[in-house]
Design an enzyme around this catalytic site. Structure first.
Site, PDB file in Angstrom:
ATOM      1  N   ASP A  23      34.265  18.371 -48.399  1.00 39.23           N
ATOM      2  CA  ASP A  23      34.187  18.700 -46.976  1.00 39.23           C
ATOM      3  C   ASP A  23      35.543  19.229 -46.504  1.00 39.23           C
ATOM      4  O   ASP A  23      35.626  20.283 -45.853  1.00 39.23           O
ATOM      5  CB  ASP A  23      33.801  17.431 -46.194  1.00 39.23           C
ATOM      6  CG  ASP A  23      33.708  17.677 -44.708  1.00 39.23           C
ATOM      7  OD1 ASP A  23      33.131  18.698 -44.315  1.00 39.23           O
ATOM      8  OD2 ASP A  23      34.239  16.852 -43.931  1.00 39.23           O
ATOM      9  N   LYS A  54      40.782  11.813 -57.009  1.00 44.65           N
ATOM     10  CA  LYS A  54      42.015  11.068 -56.696  1.00 44.65           C
ATOM     11  C   LYS A  54      42.109   9.918 -57.698  1.00 44.65           C
ATOM     12  O   LYS A  54      42.175   8.735 -57.335  1.00 44.65           O
ATOM     13  CB  LYS A  54      41.951  10.591 -55.229  1.00 44.65           C
ATOM     14  CG  LYS A  54      43.213   9.935 -54.706  1.00 44.65           C
ATOM     15  CD  LYS A  54      44.379  10.885 -54.504  1.00 44.65           C
ATOM     16  CE  LYS A  54      45.628  10.112 -54.083  1.00 44.65           C
ATOM     17  NZ  LYS A  54      46.851  10.954 -54.106  1.00 44.65           N
ATOM     18  N   TYR A  86      30.157   9.106 -47.767  1.00 38.89           N
ATOM     19  CA  TYR A  86      29.232   9.425 -46.672  1.00 38.89           C
ATOM     20  C   TYR A  86      28.014   8.495 -46.670  1.00 38.89           C
ATOM     21  O   TYR A  86      27.354   8.339 -45.650  1.00 38.89           O
ATOM     22  CB  TYR A  86      28.728  10.871 -46.805  1.00 38.89           C
ATOM     23  CG  TYR A  86      29.605  11.915 -46.159  1.00 38.89           C
ATOM     24  CD1 TYR A  86      30.971  11.969 -46.414  1.00 38.89           C
ATOM     25  CD2 TYR A  86      29.050  12.866 -45.302  1.00 38.89           C
ATOM     26  CE1 TYR A  86      31.757  12.941 -45.835  1.00 38.89           C
ATOM     27  CE2 TYR A  86      29.841  13.846 -44.719  1.00 38.89           C
ATOM     28  CZ  TYR A  86      31.190  13.882 -44.994  1.00 38.89           C
ATOM     29  OH  TYR A  86      31.961  14.847 -44.423  1.00 38.89           O
ATOM     30  N   ASP A 127      45.139  15.924 -53.464  1.00 39.36           N
ATOM     31  CA  ASP A 127      46.282  16.299 -52.605  1.00 39.36           C
ATOM     32  C   ASP A 127      46.961  17.547 -53.162  1.00 39.36           C
ATOM     33  O   ASP A 127      47.282  18.490 -52.436  1.00 39.36           O
ATOM     34  CB  ASP A 127      47.267  15.129 -52.430  1.00 39.36           C
ATOM     35  CG  ASP A 127      47.639  14.447 -53.740  1.00 39.36           C
ATOM     36  OD1 ASP A 127      47.016  14.748 -54.788  1.00 39.36           O
ATOM     37  OD2 ASP A 127      48.579  13.613 -53.731  1.00 39.36           O
ATOM     38  N   ASP A 167      36.868  23.451 -45.753  1.00 36.37           N
ATOM     39  CA  ASP A 167      37.381  23.946 -44.467  1.00 36.37           C
ATOM     40  C   ASP A 167      38.743  24.617 -44.666  1.00 36.37           C
ATOM     41  O   ASP A 167      39.027  25.672 -44.094  1.00 36.37           O
ATOM     42  CB  ASP A 167      37.540  22.810 -43.449  1.00 36.37           C
ATOM     43  CG  ASP A 167      36.336  22.682 -42.522  1.00 36.37           C
ATOM     44  OD1 ASP A 167      35.209  22.926 -42.995  1.00 36.37           O
ATOM     45  OD2 ASP A 167      36.514  22.340 -41.336  1.00 36.37           O
TER      46      ASP A 167
HETATM   47  C1  IPM Z   1      29.855  20.100 -43.095  1.00 34.91           C
HETATM   48  C2  IPM Z   1      29.980  19.329 -41.808  1.00 34.91           C
HETATM   49  C3  IPM Z   1      29.171  18.048 -41.900  1.00 34.91           C
HETATM   50  C4  IPM Z   1      29.734  17.230 -43.052  1.00 34.91           C
HETATM   51  C5  IPM Z   1      29.098  17.229 -40.623  1.00 34.91           C
HETATM   52  C6  IPM Z   1      28.594  18.032 -39.453  1.00 34.91           C
HETATM   53  C7  IPM Z   1      28.281  15.979 -40.782  1.00 34.91           C
HETATM   54  O1  IPM Z   1      31.309  19.086 -41.513  1.00 34.91           O
HETATM   55  O2  IPM Z   1      28.718  20.434 -43.479  1.00 34.91           O
HETATM   56  O3  IPM Z   1      30.873  20.392 -43.715  1.00 34.91           O
HETATM   57  O4  IPM Z   1      30.719  16.492 -42.876  1.00 34.91           O
HETATM   58  O5  IPM Z   1      29.188  17.303 -44.143  1.00 34.91           O
HETATM   59 MN    MN Z   2      32.739  20.070 -42.867  1.00 30.46          MN
END
Ligand code: IPM
Ligand code: MN
Length: 367
Positions: A249, A193, A143, A225, A253
């Site tokens: 990240d 990884k 990032y 993975d 999710d």
């Molecule tokens: C998160 C979000 C952010 C990230 C985005 C909005 C920049 O997806 O906080 O998980 O990738 O960190």
């Molecule tokens: Mn995210």
């Protein structure tokens, strides 16, 4: 005497203001119950800040956040700002804020509420009892790595991002993870990884070097993975997990679906004396402004704010218990709702009213 505390709220874009509004109200009430007068300064952030100032965050707003040390954020982004240059995008403001606050450890608890086990797309027996703490490195990795540019080679445009991790960057977040593991089941899984990436081999070596200092914690390493697959196959094998910025990240999710909805996941980003609290979900432009958003991730983030920044554990628990009781009483926003006896579909406002009543009733019964 009431103690005075100030925090910053950055509601942001989309459903951000709707969910942050509920979280701020709840926070003020629990603080008052614990003799703290909370003042909340609000600033525009992300797309809404861009509309006002031509930039997704201003130096003045960043300074206010650094001064206050504690920030509650809603969400940023939306299709309206997708075509802006990288540095004007709402997401750029969020990355800048994280970096400037130095909040390198992002804690994302994935806890399955028993009453919601039926809301997940996964089998109840697989997810029931899941309680994972994902610790994502937040101010380094791909990032932020340099160089980062777009260019062209013989008429073929290309782009470069850089994944870089230094030993000190890895070890400071790994220490947070080892400490957290110590307070939980004593199990830590580091995810990388390392079979392919140099930066992951640095990651693994740097984490391994700490094992002598934390001999009471059982460390394992897993490839990302495989980890993505294991989270879905058997989530209960995990307790604390530590991983880099991008892997964290993505994995968080995926893991959110164990809880029934991304709308349930809070997060706390800590480092030094600063704390940034935000729901894991995005700005959900498709449902923004309709009053139907699930504010529970924002409210649960407010609980983490009490726990980690204000050091008000009891207040944190009061909020968390109110959330639990709301779910037990069957109130469900659209993201969680599945026709089931004893449940009903509610709007954001009803969630807010319920939580506030619940928290105030607790106070009355305590007096
Ligand atoms: C998160 C979000 C952010 C990230 C985005 C909005 C920049 O997806 O906080 O998980 O990738 O960190
Ligand atoms: Mn995210």
């Amino acid at each position: 005497m009431m103690k005075k505390t100030e925090i910053i709220a950055l509601p942001g874009d989309g459903i951000g203001p709707e969910v942050t509004g509920v979280a701020v109200e709840v926070l003020k009430i629990v603080c008052r119950q614990h003799n703290v007068e909370l003042s909340v300064k609000e600033f525009p952030f992300g797309g809404t800040c861009y509309e006002q100032y031509g930039s997704p965050v201003t130096d003045e707003i960043l300074d206010e956040c650094k001064k206050a040390k504690v920030v509650l954020l809603g969400a940023v982004g939306g299709p309206k700002w997708d075509d802006l240059n990288a540095d004007k995008r709402p997401e750029a403001a969020l990355l800048k804020l994280r970096k400037e606050l130095g909040v390198y450890a992002n804690l994302r608890p994935i806890k399955v509420y028993p009453v919601l086990a039926g809301s997940s797309t996964l089998k109840k027996e697989v997810i029931e009892g899941t309680d994972i703490l994902i610790i994502r490195e937040l101010t380094g990795g791909i990032y932020f790595g340099k160089p980062r540019f777009t260019s062209e080679e013989g008429g073929d445009p290309f782009s470069v991002d850089t994944m870089k991790y230094s030993r000190s960057e890895v070890q400071r977040v790994a220490k947070v993870a080892f400490e957290a593991a110590r307070l939980r089941s004593g199990k830590l899984c580091s995810v990388d990884k390392a079979n392919v990436l140099e930066s992951s081999r640095m990651w693994r070596k740097s984490v391994d070097e700490l094992t002598d200092d934390y001999s009471d914690v059982k460390l394992s390493n897993m490839l990302v993975d495989n980890c993505a697959m294991q989270i879905i196959r058997d989530p209960k094998q995990f307790d604390v997990m530590v991983t880099g910025n991008m892997f964290g990240d993505i994995l968080s999710d995926a893991a959110s679906m164990l809880t029934g909805s991304l709308g349930m996941l809070p997060s706390a980003s800590i480092g030094g004396k600063n704390g940034l609290y935000e729901p894991v979900h995005g700005s959900a432009p498709d449902i923004a402004g309709q009053g139907v958003a699930n504010p529970l991730a924002a409210v649960a983030s407010a609980a983490l704010l009490c726990r980690y920044s204000l050091k008000m554990e009891e207040a944190a628990q009061t909020i968390e218990e109110a959330i639990k009781s709301l779910l037990q009483d069957g109130l469900r926003t659209g993201d969680l709702y599945a026709e089931e006896p004893g449940t009903r579909l509610v709007h954001t406002k009803e969630v807010s009213d319920y939580l506030i009543n619940q928290i105030q009733a607790k106070e009355e019964s305590a007096v």
